[in-house]
Design an enzyme around this catalytic site. Structure first.
Site: not given
Length: 362
Positions: A172, A184, A256
């Site tokens: 990422h 998250h 993302d």
């Protein structure tokens, strides 16, 4: 933009959507027919290889044009497909083995199984470095802490996927291995300067970019010494000045999932989508909240109407997305379903694990 107005194709092509259920809803079918870039498939959407193949065939039929069908298949246990798919070694195991040929072989096996069930995009390799013991993000999922090793092994993984016609997505950017916060849930913060990133976190990305990897996924991480106000996914300083200009990455940048806590605690998905496209992303994921999809599409369409995005950048982004479509059209999926979990793949996975165990005992 008025509610109910059709969403332009050039807006739909910038989204990869997760969806509920095990079938393609009428709303998703309409988005696909009108130009949606693609979907991301989760285990919630299918019960096994046969069901997944049926689902991807339904997705393609609804689209009637080249469409991205992506999935997380990194190997290991956390972001991987369960049996009867082959249980491949994790990136951590492959990092300890440090054998690019073995990594490429694993990636080829993964790619053959993905092709057999109709997926053409793997959200891998993961190039974040495992710099924090116990990290909820990088534990078992990365090639380790050494930047050059991660770059070489990540490059081998990307080559393996490409060799079997599957698109890779390096993730990422610009790396969030040196944090302990799971994006998250909330926003990780790394206080490193750009000089540190150039020597450490960016090294594996630079190496994998040499393999012409078609996509890179952003990290939801705040780097205050580079951009004190915006996470990387929303930062023009990081996505345009660093990634596009300094590192000369000229292919697709994918944000993302904008529904993750790291972004959602700051912006609703629609506002975040406009922000990431303004920062330099070409596409975005919206994975888990279907109710956020239509508002996000409408927000972006309204931003286009109001000339929020520079026209030259919008057109260049369109060209990059079209190139992705051409790539998947030129590489049709050609694998029988029987390749999933086949004896050859099981033997390869077990052989590599035995080598890892032997090396650890020496």
């Amino acid at each position: 933009m008025k509610t109910g107005t059709p969403i332009p194709r050039r807006v739909l092509e910038k989204f990869i959507l997760g969806f509920p259920g095990s079938g393609v809803s009428e709303e998703l079918k309409a988005y696909l027919a009108d130009g949606l870039a693609g979907v991301i498939v989760f285990t919630r959407n299918f019960s096994g290889p046969v069901a997944l193949l049926q689902l991807t065939e339904e997705i393609r039929a609804a689209a009637g044009q080249p469409v991205l069908v992506g999935i997380d298949q990194e190997g290991g246990r956390r972001f991987a497909l369960a049996p009867p798919f082959t249980r491949w070694p994790s990136a951590d195991e492959l990092g300890h083995l440090d054998d690019p040929a073995a990594v490429e072989g694993v990636a080829r096996g993964i790619a053959r199984e993905l092709a057999a069930v109709g997926c053409n995009l793997d959200f891998a390799p993961m190039l974040d470095l495992h710099l924090q013991p116990g990290s909820p993000v990088t534990s078992d999922r990365t090639y380790g802490a050494d930047p050059r090793r991660a770059g070489e092994l990540g490059a081998a993984f990307a080559r393996g996927l490409a060799g079997e016609g599957i698109l890779a997505c390096a993730k990422h950017f610009p790396g969030h291995g040196d944090t302990k916060v799971d994006p998250h849930e909330s926003l990780p913060v790394f206080d490193g300067a750009i000089e540190r990133l150039r020597k450490v976190e960016l090294v594996p990305f630079a190496r994998v970019f040499e393999e012409n990897v078609p996509m890179v996924m952003t990290a939801h991480i705040l780097l205050p010494q580079i951009d004190a106000k915006k996470p990387a996914t929303l930062s023009r300083q990081i996505l345009t000045e660093l990634l596009r200009k300094e590192m000369r990455f000229d292919r697709v940048v994918l944000a993302d999932d904008l529904g993750m806590g790291a972004i959602r605690e700051r912006l609703a998905p629609g506002d975040a989508t406009v922000a990431t496209f303004s920062a330099g992303a070409d596409m975005t994921l919206l994975c888990h909240e279907w109710s956020a999809v239509a508002p996000a599409l409408q927000k972006v369409a309204a931003a286009v109407e109001n000339h929020v995005f520079p026209q030259d950048e919008w057109d260049a982004s369109h060209s990059r997305i079209e190139e992705l479509r051409r790539r998947i059209q030129a590489q049709p999926l050609k694998q029988p379903l029987s390749v999933v979990g086949c004896a050859e793949h099981q033997h390869l996975a077990n052989k590599i694990r035995a080598r890892v165990k032997y090396k650890a005992q020496r």
